[in-house]
Design an enzyme around this catalytic site. Structure first.
Site, PDB file in Angstrom:
ATOM      1  N   ASN B 379      67.160   6.524  32.853  1.00 56.02           N
ATOM      2  CA  ASN B 379      67.055   6.104  34.239  1.00 56.02           C
ATOM      3  C   ASN B 379      68.374   6.292  34.980  1.00 56.02           C
ATOM      4  OD1 ASN B 379      66.452   4.879  36.660  1.00 56.02           O
ATOM      5  ND2 ASN B 379      65.353   3.187  35.751  1.00 56.02           N
ATOM      6  N   ASP B 380      69.360   5.463  34.630  1.00 50.18           N
ATOM      7  CA  ASP B 380      70.613   5.513  35.384  1.00 50.18           C
ATOM      8  C   ASP B 380      71.322   6.864  35.255  1.00 50.18           C
ATOM      9  OD1 ASP B 380      70.154   2.947  36.203  1.00 50.18           O
ATOM     10  OD2 ASP B 380      71.277   2.046  34.554  1.00 50.18           O
TER      11      ASP B 380
END
Lengths: 143, 453
Positions: B379-380
Protein backbone atom coordinates in the site's frame (compact mmCIF):
# COMPACT_ATOMS: atom_id res chain seq x y z
CA UNK A 1 85.98 -15.71 80.31
CA UNK A 2 83.59 -12.94 81.23
CA UNK A 3 84.18 -11.19 77.92
CA UNK A 4 83.28 -14.40 76.12
CA UNK A 5 80.06 -14.69 78.15
CA UNK A 6 79.28 -11.06 77.41
CA UNK A 7 79.71 -11.72 73.72
CA UNK A 8 77.47 -14.81 73.85
CA UNK A 9 74.86 -12.92 75.87
CA UNK A 10 74.83 -10.02 73.47
CA UNK A 11 74.51 -12.45 70.53
CA UNK A 12 71.57 -14.10 72.30
CA UNK A 13 70.02 -10.69 72.76
CA UNK A 14 70.52 -9.89 69.07
CA UNK A 15 68.92 -13.19 68.02
CA UNK A 16 65.95 -12.44 70.27
CA UNK A 17 65.55 -9.03 68.64
CA UNK A 18 65.80 -10.54 65.17
CA UNK A 19 63.21 -13.11 66.14
CA UNK A 20 60.86 -10.36 67.26
CA UNK A 21 61.40 -8.49 64.02
CA UNK A 22 60.78 -11.60 61.91
CA UNK A 23 57.54 -12.25 63.75
CA UNK A 24 56.52 -8.65 63.16
CA UNK A 25 57.35 -8.94 59.47
CA UNK A 26 55.40 -12.15 59.25
CA UNK A 27 52.38 -10.45 60.76
CA UNK A 28 52.72 -7.56 58.36
CA UNK A 29 52.92 -9.89 55.35
CA UNK A 30 49.83 -11.71 56.62
CA UNK A 31 48.09 -8.38 56.88
CA UNK A 32 49.15 -7.43 53.36
CA UNK A 33 47.96 -10.78 52.03
CA UNK A 34 44.58 -10.29 53.62
CA UNK A 35 44.21 -6.77 52.32
CA UNK A 36 45.43 -7.61 48.83
CA UNK A 37 42.83 -8.45 46.21
CA UNK A 38 42.38 -12.03 45.06
CA UNK A 39 44.75 -12.80 42.24
CA UNK A 40 43.29 -11.10 39.15
CA UNK A 41 41.42 -13.65 37.09
CA UNK A 42 42.73 -14.54 33.63
CA UNK A 43 39.68 -13.00 31.97
CA UNK A 44 40.52 -9.47 33.07
CA UNK A 45 42.38 -7.45 30.48
CA UNK A 46 45.73 -5.73 30.93
CA UNK A 47 46.61 -2.26 29.83
CA UNK A 48 46.81 -2.62 26.05
CA UNK A 49 43.65 -0.54 25.62
CA UNK A 50 45.11 1.60 22.85
CA UNK A 51 45.76 -1.34 20.57
CA UNK A 52 42.33 -2.89 21.07
CA UNK A 53 40.63 0.46 20.39
CA UNK A 54 42.66 0.67 17.19
CA UNK A 55 41.52 -2.81 16.14
CA UNK A 56 37.93 -1.81 16.97
CA UNK A 57 38.07 1.32 14.80
CA UNK A 58 39.57 -0.58 11.87
CA UNK A 59 36.95 -3.32 12.10
CA UNK A 60 34.11 -0.77 12.07
CA UNK A 61 35.49 0.80 8.88
CA UNK A 62 35.97 -2.61 7.33
CA UNK A 63 32.37 -3.58 8.16
CA UNK A 64 31.04 -0.39 6.57
CA UNK A 65 33.09 -1.00 3.41
CA UNK A 66 31.99 -4.65 3.17
CA UNK A 67 28.28 -4.00 3.48
CA UNK A 68 27.60 -0.87 1.43
CA UNK A 69 27.21 -2.72 -1.85
CA UNK A 70 24.77 -5.47 -0.94
CA UNK A 71 21.71 -5.85 -3.23
CA UNK A 72 18.41 -5.57 -1.39
CA UNK A 73 17.38 -9.14 -2.16
CA UNK A 74 20.13 -10.36 0.15
CA UNK A 75 19.23 -8.11 3.07
CA UNK A 76 17.54 -10.80 5.13
CA UNK A 77 20.26 -13.46 4.81
CA UNK A 78 22.89 -10.78 5.42
CA UNK A 79 21.11 -9.76 8.57
CA UNK A 80 20.60 -13.27 9.92
CA UNK A 81 24.11 -14.29 8.83
CA UNK A 82 25.73 -11.35 10.59
CA UNK A 83 23.47 -11.98 13.55
CA UNK A 84 24.98 -15.47 13.76
CA UNK A 85 28.44 -13.88 13.80
CA UNK A 86 27.41 -11.74 16.78
CA UNK A 87 27.02 -15.08 18.56
CA UNK A 88 30.84 -14.96 18.85
CA UNK A 89 30.06 -13.82 22.37
CA UNK A 90 29.98 -17.60 23.00
CA UNK A 91 33.78 -17.39 23.28
CA UNK A 92 33.34 -14.89 26.10
CA UNK A 93 30.66 -17.08 27.64
CA UNK A 94 32.93 -20.12 27.64
CA UNK A 95 35.76 -18.12 29.21
CA UNK A 96 33.56 -17.14 32.16
CA UNK A 97 33.50 -20.86 33.00
CA UNK A 98 37.28 -21.06 33.20
CA UNK A 99 39.04 -20.97 36.61
CA UNK A 100 35.85 -20.23 38.49
CA UNK A 101 36.37 -18.15 41.64
CA UNK A 102 35.68 -19.97 44.90
CA UNK A 103 32.56 -19.25 46.87
CA UNK A 104 30.33 -17.72 44.24
CA UNK A 105 27.86 -20.37 43.11
CA UNK A 106 26.09 -17.80 40.94
CA UNK A 107 28.96 -17.37 38.46
CA UNK A 108 28.76 -20.88 36.93
CA UNK A 109 25.00 -20.55 36.58
CA UNK A 110 25.28 -17.19 34.82
CA UNK A 111 28.06 -18.60 32.66
CA UNK A 112 25.95 -21.62 31.77
CA UNK A 113 23.03 -19.40 30.76
CA UNK A 114 25.41 -17.27 28.67
CA UNK A 115 26.74 -20.34 26.84
CA UNK A 116 23.20 -21.62 26.25
CA UNK A 117 21.78 -18.35 24.88
CA UNK A 118 24.87 -17.73 22.74
CA UNK A 119 24.52 -21.29 21.35
CA UNK A 120 20.91 -20.57 20.37
CA UNK A 121 22.19 -17.52 18.49
CA UNK A 122 25.07 -19.31 16.76
CA UNK A 123 23.41 -22.58 15.77
CA UNK A 124 20.02 -21.07 14.95
CA UNK A 125 21.50 -18.13 13.09
CA UNK A 126 23.75 -20.15 10.79
CA UNK A 127 21.18 -22.86 10.09
CA UNK A 128 18.35 -20.49 9.28
CA UNK A 129 20.60 -18.42 7.00
CA UNK A 130 21.70 -21.53 5.18
CA UNK A 131 18.11 -22.68 4.81
CA UNK A 132 17.09 -19.33 3.36
CA UNK A 133 20.04 -19.13 0.98
CA UNK A 134 19.30 -22.65 -0.21
CA UNK A 135 16.01 -21.28 -1.52
CA UNK A 136 17.55 -18.52 -3.58
CA UNK A 137 17.74 -20.08 -6.99
CA UNK A 138 18.96 -18.74 -10.25
CA UNK A 139 16.97 -19.34 -13.41
CA UNK A 140 19.96 -21.12 -14.94
CA UNK A 141 20.13 -23.65 -12.14
CA UNK A 142 16.46 -24.40 -12.64
CA UNK A 143 16.83 -25.54 -16.20
CA UNK B 1 48.59 -20.71 18.68
CA UNK B 2 45.35 -19.42 20.08
CA UNK B 3 45.82 -15.88 18.79
CA UNK B 4 46.74 -17.31 15.39
CA UNK B 5 43.46 -19.23 15.32
CA UNK B 6 41.61 -16.05 16.30
CA UNK B 7 43.20 -14.17 13.41
CA UNK B 8 42.19 -16.89 10.96
CA UNK B 9 38.66 -16.87 12.41
CA UNK B 10 38.42 -13.09 11.96
CA UNK B 11 39.56 -13.40 8.35
CA UNK B 12 36.92 -16.08 7.76
CA UNK B 13 34.24 -13.78 9.18
CA UNK B 14 35.35 -10.95 6.90
CA UNK B 15 35.42 -13.17 3.80
CA UNK B 16 32.10 -14.70 4.81
CA UNK B 17 30.42 -11.29 5.13
CA UNK B 18 31.88 -10.21 1.80
CA UNK B 19 30.51 -13.29 0.09
CA UNK B 20 27.10 -12.81 1.69
CA UNK B 21 26.92 -9.68 -0.45
CA UNK B 22 26.35 -11.50 -3.72
CA UNK B 23 23.66 -14.04 -4.52
CA UNK B 24 25.96 -16.52 -6.23
CA UNK B 25 28.42 -16.79 -3.34
CA UNK B 26 26.18 -16.09 -0.35
CA UNK B 27 25.68 -19.66 0.80
CA UNK B 28 29.40 -20.34 0.66
CA UNK B 29 29.99 -17.11 2.60
CA UNK B 30 27.70 -18.22 5.38
CA UNK B 31 29.53 -21.54 5.55
CA UNK B 32 32.92 -19.77 5.74
CA UNK B 33 31.76 -17.67 8.65
CA UNK B 34 30.39 -20.78 10.39
CA UNK B 35 33.81 -22.43 10.02
CA UNK B 36 35.35 -19.28 11.53
CA UNK B 37 33.02 -19.57 14.49
CA UNK B 38 33.90 -23.22 15.04
CA UNK B 39 37.61 -22.44 14.83
CA UNK B 40 37.36 -19.60 17.36
CA UNK B 41 35.42 -21.84 19.72
CA UNK B 42 37.80 -24.81 19.44
CA UNK B 43 40.83 -22.53 19.89
CA UNK B 44 39.28 -21.23 23.10
CA UNK B 45 38.47 -24.69 24.43
CA UNK B 46 41.99 -26.09 24.06
CA UNK B 47 42.90 -24.08 27.17
CA UNK B 48 42.55 -25.81 30.50
CA UNK B 49 40.64 -25.11 33.67
CA UNK B 50 37.13 -25.19 32.24
CA UNK B 51 34.01 -26.42 33.99
CA UNK B 52 33.15 -28.79 31.18
CA UNK B 53 29.82 -29.86 32.63
CA UNK B 54 28.36 -26.39 32.46
CA UNK B 55 29.82 -25.70 29.01
CA UNK B 56 28.57 -28.91 27.42
CA UNK B 57 25.14 -28.60 29.01
CA UNK B 58 24.84 -25.02 27.75
CA UNK B 59 25.94 -25.88 24.24
CA UNK B 60 23.72 -28.92 23.91
CA UNK B 61 20.61 -27.22 25.28
CA UNK B 62 21.15 -23.92 23.44
CA UNK B 63 22.22 -25.60 20.21
CA UNK B 64 19.19 -27.91 20.25
CA UNK B 65 16.78 -25.00 20.78
CA UNK B 66 18.41 -22.90 18.06
CA UNK B 67 18.65 -25.79 15.62
CA UNK B 68 15.06 -26.85 16.17
CA UNK B 69 13.74 -23.31 15.76
CA UNK B 70 15.79 -22.79 12.57
CA UNK B 71 14.49 -26.00 11.01
CA UNK B 72 10.86 -25.51 11.95
CA UNK B 73 10.28 -21.82 11.29
CA UNK B 74 7.99 -20.92 8.40
CA UNK B 75 9.47 -18.44 5.93
CA UNK B 76 6.62 -16.06 6.75
CA UNK B 77 7.72 -16.19 10.40
CA UNK B 78 11.28 -15.18 9.55
CA UNK B 79 11.14 -11.62 10.94
CA UNK B 80 10.12 -12.92 14.38
CA UNK B 81 12.81 -15.59 14.26
CA UNK B 82 15.56 -13.13 13.42
CA UNK B 83 14.32 -10.91 16.25
CA UNK B 84 14.53 -13.81 18.72
CA UNK B 85 18.04 -14.82 17.62
CA UNK B 86 19.13 -11.20 18.01
CA UNK B 87 17.65 -11.19 21.48
CA UNK B 88 19.47 -14.37 22.51
CA UNK B 89 22.79 -12.89 21.37
CA UNK B 90 22.04 -9.76 23.38
CA UNK B 91 21.22 -11.57 26.60
CA UNK B 92 24.32 -13.76 26.16
CA UNK B 93 26.54 -10.66 26.05
CA UNK B 94 24.77 -9.25 29.10
CA UNK B 95 25.42 -12.49 31.00
CA UNK B 96 29.08 -12.57 29.91
CA UNK B 97 29.46 -9.05 31.28
CA UNK B 98 27.70 -9.89 34.51
CA UNK B 99 29.69 -13.10 35.13
CA UNK B 100 32.94 -11.21 34.47
CA UNK B 101 32.22 -8.86 37.34
CA UNK B 102 33.98 -11.37 39.55
CA UNK B 103 33.77 -10.80 43.30
CA UNK B 104 36.93 -9.75 45.08
CA UNK B 105 38.72 -8.46 42.01
CA UNK B 106 39.45 -4.81 41.51
CA UNK B 107 38.40 -3.91 38.01
CA UNK B 108 40.21 -1.12 36.23
CA UNK B 109 38.00 1.31 34.28
CA UNK B 110 39.36 -0.34 31.10
CA UNK B 111 37.37 -3.40 32.20
CA UNK B 112 34.50 -1.99 34.18
CA UNK B 113 33.38 0.49 31.50
CA UNK B 114 33.04 -2.09 28.70
CA UNK B 115 31.52 -4.47 31.24
CA UNK B 116 28.83 -1.94 32.01
CA UNK B 117 28.29 -1.27 28.29
CA UNK B 118 27.96 -5.00 27.51
CA UNK B 119 25.28 -5.27 30.19
CA UNK B 120 23.51 -2.13 29.00
CA UNK B 121 23.51 -2.85 25.23
CA UNK B 122 22.86 -6.55 25.77
CA UNK B 123 19.86 -5.80 27.99
CA UNK B 124 18.36 -3.29 25.56
CA UNK B 125 18.87 -5.74 22.67
CA UNK B 126 17.21 -8.53 24.63
CA UNK B 127 13.98 -6.87 25.71
CA UNK B 128 13.82 -4.77 22.53
CA UNK B 129 13.96 -7.97 20.48
CA UNK B 130 11.38 -9.68 22.64
CA UNK B 131 8.95 -6.78 22.17
CA UNK B 132 9.70 -6.79 18.41
CA UNK B 133 9.01 -10.54 18.38
CA UNK B 134 5.70 -10.09 20.21
CA UNK B 135 4.65 -7.34 17.81
CA UNK B 136 5.69 -9.23 14.68
CA UNK B 137 4.00 -12.47 15.71
CA UNK B 138 0.93 -10.41 16.64
CA UNK B 139 0.95 -11.68 20.20
CA UNK B 140 0.59 -8.00 21.10
CA UNK B 141 -0.86 -5.17 19.02
CA UNK B 142 1.60 -3.98 16.38
CA UNK B 143 0.43 -0.38 16.60
CA UNK B 144 2.73 2.23 18.13
CA UNK B 145 2.20 2.60 21.88
CA UNK B 146 2.40 6.25 22.87
CA UNK B 147 1.46 7.85 26.15
CA UNK B 148 1.82 11.18 27.84
CA UNK B 149 5.20 11.74 29.42
CA UNK B 150 6.83 8.93 27.44
CA UNK B 151 9.81 11.02 26.40
CA UNK B 152 10.28 12.28 29.97
CA UNK B 153 10.22 8.71 31.29
CA UNK B 154 12.79 7.71 28.67
CA UNK B 155 15.06 10.56 29.73
CA UNK B 156 14.70 9.57 33.39
CA UNK B 157 15.63 5.95 32.60
CA UNK B 158 18.65 7.08 30.56
CA UNK B 159 19.81 9.43 33.31
CA UNK B 160 19.43 6.67 35.91
CA UNK B 161 21.44 4.33 33.69
CA UNK B 162 24.19 6.90 33.37
CA UNK B 163 24.25 7.35 37.15
CA UNK B 164 24.39 3.57 37.68
CA UNK B 165 27.28 3.42 35.23
CA UNK B 166 29.30 6.02 37.10
CA UNK B 167 28.59 4.44 40.50
CA UNK B 168 29.41 0.96 39.21
CA UNK B 169 32.74 2.05 37.74
CA UNK B 170 33.63 3.74 41.05
CA UNK B 171 32.63 0.77 43.25
CA UNK B 172 33.50 -1.93 40.73
CA UNK B 173 33.45 -5.68 41.19
CA UNK B 174 31.08 -8.32 42.42
CA UNK B 175 28.18 -10.02 40.66
CA UNK B 176 26.00 -8.77 43.49
CA UNK B 177 27.01 -5.15 42.95
CA UNK B 178 23.69 -3.33 43.44
CA UNK B 179 24.46 -0.73 40.77
CA UNK B 180 25.10 -3.43 38.20
CA UNK B 181 21.88 -5.26 39.06
CA UNK B 182 19.94 -2.00 38.89
CA UNK B 183 21.54 -1.33 35.50
CA UNK B 184 20.40 -4.75 34.25
CA UNK B 185 16.81 -3.96 35.22
CA UNK B 186 16.94 -0.44 33.79
CA UNK B 187 18.39 -1.64 30.48
CA UNK B 188 15.55 -4.17 30.25
CA UNK B 189 13.06 -1.37 30.84
CA UNK B 190 14.76 0.84 28.28
CA UNK B 191 14.66 -1.88 25.61
CA UNK B 192 10.89 -2.17 26.07
CA UNK B 193 10.42 1.60 26.02
CA UNK B 194 12.52 1.93 22.87
CA UNK B 195 10.47 -0.49 20.78
CA UNK B 196 6.85 -0.03 21.93
CA UNK B 197 6.39 3.34 20.15
CA UNK B 198 7.46 1.82 16.81
CA UNK B 199 4.75 0.52 14.51
CA UNK B 200 4.66 -2.61 12.34
CA UNK B 201 5.67 -0.97 9.07
CA UNK B 202 8.79 0.51 10.68
CA UNK B 203 9.92 -2.91 11.92
CA UNK B 204 12.55 -3.36 9.16
CA UNK B 205 14.44 -0.45 10.70
CA UNK B 206 14.12 -1.81 14.23
CA UNK B 207 15.25 -5.32 13.30
CA UNK B 208 18.29 -3.96 11.48
CA UNK B 209 19.11 -1.70 14.42
CA UNK B 210 18.76 -4.50 17.00
CA UNK B 211 21.04 -6.60 14.81
CA UNK B 212 23.62 -3.85 15.05
CA UNK B 213 23.20 -3.66 18.84
CA UNK B 214 23.74 -7.40 19.29
CA UNK B 215 27.07 -6.99 17.49
CA UNK B 216 28.09 -4.00 19.60
CA UNK B 217 27.21 -5.91 22.78
CA UNK B 218 29.51 -8.75 21.71
CA UNK B 219 32.17 -6.16 20.93
CA UNK B 220 31.87 -4.67 24.43
CA UNK B 221 32.17 -8.18 25.88
CA UNK B 222 35.37 -8.51 23.85
CA UNK B 223 36.83 -5.43 25.53
CA UNK B 224 36.15 -6.93 28.99
CA UNK B 225 38.19 -10.04 28.30
CA UNK B 226 40.54 -8.27 25.88
CA UNK B 227 39.73 -10.75 23.15
CA UNK B 228 40.33 -9.46 19.63
CA UNK B 229 38.13 -11.99 17.82
CA UNK B 230 35.12 -10.74 19.78
CA UNK B 231 36.01 -7.11 19.15
CA UNK B 232 36.57 -7.61 15.42
CA UNK B 233 33.49 -9.70 14.69
CA UNK B 234 31.28 -7.71 17.06
CA UNK B 235 32.17 -4.44 15.36
CA UNK B 236 31.77 -5.96 11.88
CA UNK B 237 28.21 -6.90 12.81
CA UNK B 238 27.63 -3.54 14.48
CA UNK B 239 28.77 -1.69 11.36
CA UNK B 240 26.76 -3.85 8.95
CA UNK B 241 23.63 -3.42 11.07
CA UNK B 242 24.04 0.35 11.07
CA UNK B 243 24.47 0.38 7.28
CA UNK B 244 21.36 -1.72 6.81
CA UNK B 245 19.45 0.58 9.17
CA UNK B 246 20.55 3.53 7.06
CA UNK B 247 19.38 1.83 3.84
CA UNK B 248 15.97 1.17 5.41
CA UNK B 249 15.61 4.76 6.60
CA UNK B 250 16.57 6.07 3.19
CA UNK B 251 13.97 3.84 1.54
CA UNK B 252 11.36 5.55 3.71
CA UNK B 253 12.84 9.02 3.32
CA UNK B 254 12.96 9.42 7.09
CA UNK B 255 15.71 9.97 9.60
CA UNK B 256 16.54 7.33 12.18
CA UNK B 257 15.45 9.73 14.94
CA UNK B 258 12.10 10.16 13.24
CA UNK B 259 11.54 6.39 13.07
CA UNK B 260 12.57 5.83 16.68
CA UNK B 261 10.67 8.62 18.34
CA UNK B 262 7.75 9.77 16.22
CA UNK B 263 5.26 6.89 16.43
CA UNK B 264 4.51 7.26 12.75
CA UNK B 265 0.88 7.07 11.72
CA UNK B 266 -0.39 7.74 15.22
CA UNK B 267 -3.30 10.11 15.66
CA UNK B 268 -1.11 13.19 15.84
CA UNK B 269 0.29 12.99 12.31
CA UNK B 270 -1.81 14.27 9.44
CA UNK B 271 -3.37 11.85 6.98
CA UNK B 272 -2.65 14.04 3.95
CA UNK B 273 -5.23 15.40 1.57
CA UNK B 274 -8.59 13.70 1.45
CA UNK B 275 -8.93 11.93 -1.87
CA UNK B 276 -11.96 12.33 -4.03
CA UNK B 277 -13.24 9.88 -6.56
CA UNK B 278 -14.54 6.39 -6.71
CA UNK B 279 -12.62 3.14 -6.64
CA UNK B 280 -13.50 0.85 -9.53
CA UNK B 281 -13.82 -2.80 -8.53
CA UNK B 282 -13.07 -5.58 -11.00
CA UNK B 283 -14.02 -9.26 -11.05
CA UNK B 284 -11.53 -12.11 -11.32
CA UNK B 285 -12.95 -12.97 -14.77
CA UNK B 286 -12.24 -9.51 -16.15
CA UNK B 287 -8.79 -9.51 -14.55
CA UNK B 288 -8.05 -12.74 -16.38
CA UNK B 289 -8.93 -11.18 -19.75
CA UNK B 290 -6.66 -8.20 -19.06
CA UNK B 291 -3.79 -10.46 -18.01
CA UNK B 292 -4.22 -12.81 -20.93
CA UNK B 293 -3.80 -9.91 -23.35
CA UNK B 294 -0.83 -8.38 -21.49
CA UNK B 295 2.70 -8.71 -22.81
CA UNK B 296 4.44 -7.34 -19.72
CA UNK B 297 3.36 -7.69 -16.08
CA UNK B 298 5.00 -6.38 -12.93
CA UNK B 299 4.03 -7.81 -9.55
CA UNK B 300 4.42 -5.56 -6.51
CA UNK B 301 4.16 -7.63 -3.34
CA UNK B 302 3.79 -6.26 0.19
CA UNK B 303 3.14 -7.42 3.72
CA UNK B 304 -0.39 -8.46 2.68
CA UNK B 305 1.10 -11.22 0.52
CA UNK B 306 2.95 -12.57 3.56
CA UNK B 307 -0.19 -12.45 5.71
CA UNK B 308 -2.27 -14.25 3.06
CA UNK B 309 0.61 -16.74 2.42
CA UNK B 310 -0.01 -16.07 -1.26
CA UNK B 311 3.60 -16.38 -2.48
CA UNK B 312 3.22 -19.86 -4.03
CA UNK B 313 0.01 -18.91 -5.85
CA UNK B 314 1.68 -15.70 -7.07
CA UNK B 315 4.65 -17.67 -8.37
CA UNK B 316 2.33 -20.03 -10.22
CA UNK B 317 0.48 -17.13 -11.81
CA UNK B 318 3.79 -15.61 -12.86
CA UNK B 319 4.91 -18.90 -14.46
CA UNK B 320 1.60 -19.25 -16.35
CA UNK B 321 1.90 -15.68 -17.63
CA UNK B 322 5.40 -16.43 -18.87
CA UNK B 323 4.15 -19.51 -20.69
CA UNK B 324 1.61 -17.22 -22.26
CA UNK B 325 4.49 -15.21 -23.75
CA UNK B 326 4.35 -12.42 -21.21
CA UNK B 327 7.35 -10.74 -19.63
CA UNK B 328 7.11 -11.04 -15.83
CA UNK B 329 9.03 -9.43 -13.02
CA UNK B 330 8.58 -8.72 -9.34
CA UNK B 331 9.28 -5.19 -8.15
CA UNK B 332 10.33 -5.22 -4.52
CA UNK B 333 10.51 -2.12 -2.39
CA UNK B 334 13.28 -2.26 0.25
CA UNK B 335 10.83 -1.74 3.13
CA UNK B 336 8.01 -3.96 1.85
CA UNK B 337 7.15 -6.38 4.63
CA UNK B 338 8.42 -6.46 8.17
CA UNK B 339 12.16 -6.91 7.82
CA UNK B 340 14.80 -5.98 5.25
CA UNK B 341 14.44 -8.29 2.25
CA UNK B 342 11.27 -9.96 3.58
CA UNK B 343 9.57 -10.26 0.16
CA UNK B 344 12.69 -11.67 -1.46
CA UNK B 345 12.80 -14.51 1.05
CA UNK B 346 9.14 -15.37 0.54
CA UNK B 347 9.39 -15.37 -3.26
CA UNK B 348 12.63 -17.35 -3.11
CA UNK B 349 10.80 -19.92 -0.99
CA UNK B 350 8.19 -20.15 -3.77
CA UNK B 351 11.03 -20.82 -6.28
CA UNK B 352 10.93 -17.49 -8.08
CA UNK B 353 14.38 -17.16 -9.71
CA UNK B 354 16.20 -14.17 -8.26
CA UNK B 355 16.77 -12.58 -11.68
CA UNK B 356 13.05 -11.80 -11.75
CA UNK B 357 13.22 -9.86 -8.49
CA UNK B 358 13.99 -6.24 -9.32
CA UNK B 359 14.44 -3.02 -7.37
CA UNK B 360 12.25 0.09 -7.76
CA UNK B 361 14.99 2.04 -9.54
CA UNK B 362 15.11 -0.63 -12.26
CA UNK B 363 11.36 -0.88 -12.92
CA UNK B 364 10.25 2.74 -12.55
CA UNK B 365 11.80 3.98 -15.82
CA UNK B 366 9.94 1.25 -17.78
CA UNK B 367 6.68 1.55 -15.88
CA UNK B 368 4.88 3.53 -18.60
CA UNK B 369 5.58 0.69 -21.05
CA UNK B 370 4.27 -1.97 -18.67
CA UNK B 371 0.85 -3.34 -19.53
CA UNK B 372 -0.25 -4.43 -16.07
CA UNK B 373 1.07 -3.78 -12.58
CA UNK B 374 -0.42 -6.10 -9.98
CA UNK B 375 -0.19 -4.84 -6.41
CA UNK B 376 -0.54 -7.65 -3.88
CA UNK B 377 -1.03 -6.48 -0.32
CA UNK B 378 1.26 -3.48 -0.70
CA UNK B 379 0.00 0.00 0.00
CA UNK B 380 2.27 2.76 1.24
CA UNK B 381 5.14 1.75 -1.06
CA UNK B 382 2.93 2.37 -4.11
CA UNK B 383 1.15 5.51 -2.85
CA UNK B 384 1.54 8.23 -5.51
CA UNK B 385 0.90 10.88 -2.83
CA UNK B 386 4.54 10.33 -1.87
CA UNK B 387 5.41 11.95 -5.21
CA UNK B 388 2.72 14.59 -5.53
CA UNK B 389 1.13 15.62 -2.24
CA UNK B 390 3.40 17.71 -0.07
CA UNK B 391 1.03 17.51 2.89
CA UNK B 392 1.16 13.70 2.93
CA UNK B 393 3.28 12.15 5.69
CA UNK B 394 4.72 9.86 3.02
CA UNK B 395 5.85 12.79 0.85
CA UNK B 396 9.34 12.26 -0.51
CA UNK B 397 9.47 8.51 0.09
CA UNK B 398 10.74 6.69 -3.02
CA UNK B 399 7.88 4.51 -4.30
CA UNK B 400 7.15 2.08 -7.11
CA UNK B 401 5.22 4.10 -9.71
CA UNK B 402 2.50 1.54 -10.44
CA UNK B 403 0.04 4.36 -11.21
CA UNK B 404 2.04 5.00 -14.39
CA UNK B 405 1.47 1.51 -15.76
CA UNK B 406 -1.18 1.14 -18.49
CA UNK B 407 -3.39 -0.77 -16.07
CA UNK B 408 -2.93 -1.24 -12.35
CA UNK B 409 -4.75 -4.00 -10.51
CA UNK B 410 -4.78 -3.80 -6.74
CA UNK B 411 -5.48 -6.96 -4.75
CA UNK B 412 -6.78 -5.85 -1.40
CA UNK B 413 -8.96 -7.14 1.37
CA UNK B 414 -10.98 -3.91 1.68
CA UNK B 415 -10.75 -0.24 0.81
CA UNK B 416 -9.30 0.78 4.17
CA UNK B 417 -6.14 2.90 4.17
CA UNK B 418 -2.81 1.15 4.70
CA UNK B 419 -0.81 0.68 7.87
CA UNK B 420 0.28 4.29 8.10
CA UNK B 421 -3.35 5.43 8.03
CA UNK B 422 -2.68 7.47 4.91
CA UNK B 423 -5.29 7.67 2.12
CA UNK B 424 -4.02 6.14 -1.09
CA UNK B 425 -5.04 8.10 -4.22
CA UNK B 426 -3.85 5.13 -6.30
CA UNK B 427 -7.15 3.37 -5.63
CA UNK B 428 -9.04 6.21 -7.32
CA UNK B 429 -6.81 6.54 -10.39
CA UNK B 430 -8.37 6.34 -13.85
CA UNK B 431 -6.40 3.21 -14.75
CA UNK B 432 -6.68 1.40 -11.40
CA UNK B 433 -9.00 -1.55 -10.78
CA UNK B 434 -9.60 -3.07 -7.37
CA UNK B 435 -9.78 -6.86 -7.05
CA UNK B 436 -11.19 -7.11 -3.55
CA UNK B 437 -10.92 -10.20 -1.36
CA UNK B 438 -8.27 -12.49 0.11
CA UNK B 439 -5.10 -12.17 -1.99
CA UNK B 440 -4.41 -15.90 -2.06
CA UNK B 441 -7.98 -16.80 -3.12
CA UNK B 442 -7.98 -14.11 -5.82
CA UNK B 443 -4.65 -15.24 -7.29
CA UNK B 444 -5.71 -18.89 -7.12
CA UNK B 445 -8.89 -18.18 -9.07
CA UNK B 446 -6.79 -16.43 -11.75
CA UNK B 447 -4.46 -19.41 -11.87
CA UNK B 448 -7.46 -21.74 -12.27
CA UNK B 449 -8.76 -19.71 -15.22
CA UNK B 450 -5.38 -19.82 -16.96
CA UNK B 451 -5.25 -23.57 -16.49
CA UNK B 452 -8.70 -24.07 -17.98
CA UNK B 453 -7.56 -22.78 -21.37
Amino acid sequence: MSSQNDLLNSMKEQIGLMQDRLVGMEARIDGLLEAAPEPVAAVVSDGSMGLTLFVFALAIFLGVELITKVPSQLHTPLMSGSNAISGITIVGAVLTLQNLPEGSPLVPIIGFLAVATASVNVVGGYLVTDRMLGMFKSKKEDK
Amino acid sequence: MQSFAYIVASILFILGLKRLGSAATARQGNLLSAVGMLLALVATLIDSGFSWGWILAGMVIGGAIGGYAAKKVEMTGMPEMVALFNGSGGIASLLVGWASSTPGTTLTPAVSIPLFLAVLIGGVTFTGSVVAYLKLSEKIDGKPVMFKGQQILNIIILAALLLCGVLYVINSGGIGNPWLILAVLLSFAFGVMAVIPIGGADMPVVIALLNSYSGLAACAAGFIINNTVLIVSGSLVGASGIILTGIMCKAMNRSLGNVLFSGFGSASSSAGKAVEGEAKPISADDTYYILEAASSVTFVPGYGMAVAQAQHAVKELGALLEENGCEVNFAIHPVAGRMPGHMNVLLAEADVPYEQLVEPDDVNPNMAATDVAIVIGANDVVNPAARTDESSPLYGMPIINVDMAKTCIVLKRSLRPGYAGVENPLFFCENTRMLLGDAKASVQSLVAQFKED
